[in-house]
Design a protein around this motif. Structure first.
Motif, PDB file in Angstrom:
ATOM      1  N   GLU A  93     -10.497   0.346 -15.021  1.00 42.68           N
ATOM      2  CA  GLU A  93      -9.698  -0.238 -15.856  1.00 42.68           C
ATOM      3  C   GLU A  93      -8.452  -0.677 -15.339  1.00 42.68           C
ATOM      4  O   GLU A  93      -7.815  -1.215 -16.011  1.00 42.68           O
ATOM      5  N   ARG A  94      -7.837   0.266 -14.564  1.00 43.83           N
ATOM      6  CA  ARG A  94      -6.658  -0.195 -14.187  1.00 43.83           C
ATOM      7  C   ARG A  94      -6.724  -1.391 -13.307  1.00 43.83           C
ATOM      8  O   ARG A  94      -5.678  -2.154 -13.106  1.00 43.83           O
ATOM      9  N   PHE A  95      -7.726  -1.574 -12.235  1.00 47.03           N
ATOM     10  CA  PHE A  95      -7.786  -2.707 -11.640  1.00 47.03           C
ATOM     11  C   PHE A  95      -8.965  -3.801 -11.943  1.00 47.03           C
ATOM     12  O   PHE A  95     -10.034  -3.851 -10.958  1.00 47.03           O
ATOM     13  N   PRO A  96      -9.064  -4.286 -12.993  1.00 44.54           N
ATOM     14  CA  PRO A  96     -10.410  -5.170 -13.353  1.00 44.54           C
ATOM     15  C   PRO A  96     -10.725  -6.268 -12.401  1.00 44.54           C
ATOM     16  O   PRO A  96     -11.700  -6.869 -12.174  1.00 44.54           O
ATOM     17  N   ARG A  97      -9.336  -6.920 -11.896  1.00 42.24           N
ATOM     18  CA  ARG A  97      -9.618  -8.055 -11.163  1.00 42.24           C
ATOM     19  C   ARG A  97     -10.163  -7.513  -9.754  1.00 42.24           C
ATOM     20  O   ARG A  97     -11.046  -8.379  -9.342  1.00 42.24           O
ATOM     21  N   THR A  98      -9.779  -6.439  -9.185  1.00 43.31           N
ATOM     22  CA  THR A  98     -10.183  -6.071  -7.853  1.00 43.31           C
ATOM     23  C   THR A  98     -11.882  -5.576  -8.271  1.00 43.31           C
ATOM     24  O   THR A  98     -12.514  -5.810  -7.363  1.00 43.31           O
ATOM     25  N   ARG A  99     -12.056  -5.146  -9.305  1.00 40.02           N
ATOM     26  CA  ARG A  99     -13.435  -4.745  -9.543  1.00 40.02           C
ATOM     27  C   ARG A  99     -14.289  -5.985  -9.513  1.00 40.02           C
ATOM     28  O   ARG A  99     -15.482  -6.074  -9.087  1.00 40.02           O
ATOM     29  N   GLN A 100     -13.917  -6.962 -10.194  1.00 44.09           N
ATOM     30  CA  GLN A 100     -14.637  -8.348 -10.225  1.00 44.09           C
ATOM     31  C   GLN A 100     -14.566  -8.966  -9.047  1.00 44.09           C
ATOM     32  O   GLN A 100     -15.553  -9.776  -8.605  1.00 44.09           O
ATOM     33  N   LEU A 101     -13.564  -9.040  -8.371  1.00 37.10           N
ATOM     34  CA  LEU A 101     -13.598  -9.501  -6.797  1.00 37.10           C
ATOM     35  C   LEU A 101     -14.567  -8.972  -5.740  1.00 37.10           C
ATOM     36  O   LEU A 101     -15.268  -9.592  -5.126  1.00 37.10           O
ATOM     37  N   LEU A 102     -14.726  -7.471  -5.994  1.00 39.59           N
ATOM     38  CA  LEU A 102     -15.652  -6.882  -5.067  1.00 39.59           C
ATOM     39  C   LEU A 102     -16.813  -6.847  -5.687  1.00 39.59           C
ATOM     40  O   LEU A 102     -18.018  -6.648  -4.794  1.00 39.59           O
TER      41      LEU A 102
END
Length: 124
Positions: A93-102
């Protein structure tokens, strides 16, 4: 919450027991460990071939031997750890862009491509 913690306790216990088995018994020397069906049928090494032996070597901190058995497993461990942290904590939840990227669709297609290339090159 208690039920969730109980599940984590069961998972941890199973992981610990499996880890101890892989630590004390080398998969190449004992019939206890399953052999690769794909390799038995085709003679080719699948992307997972050598993972059990690599796990044994990693538990003994023999990175060079582990890499020789299955380089993909060794290289993918930081990625798997990142996924575990993202999905088992509030980091997703804190890093949704990182989750999407990885772990988004494009990332999964790239990973599939890497696994296919690994399969091809290890069998040349």
């Amino acid at each position: 919450m208690v039920k969730k913690n109980l599940h984590y306790g069961i998972y941890f216990t199973i992981l610990l027991l499996v880890g101890l088995i892989y630590y004390f018994y080398h998969p190449a020397h004992y019939q206890l460990f399953p052999k690769c069906i794909f390799k038995s049928v085709t003679g080719l090494s699948c992307p997972g071939c050598g993972a059990q032996r690599a796990t044994h070597e990693l538990l003994h901190l023999n990175l060079k031997s582990a890499f020789a058995y299955n380089a993909l497993l060794v290289v993918s461990l930081p990625y798997a750890l990142a996924g575990l942290l993202l999905y088992q904590t509030n980091l997703k939840e804190r890093f949704p862009r990182t989750r999407q990227l990885l772990f988004g669709q494009k990332a999964l297609l790239i990973l599939l491509f890497i696994v296919i290339l690994f399969f091809i090159f290890r069998n040349l």
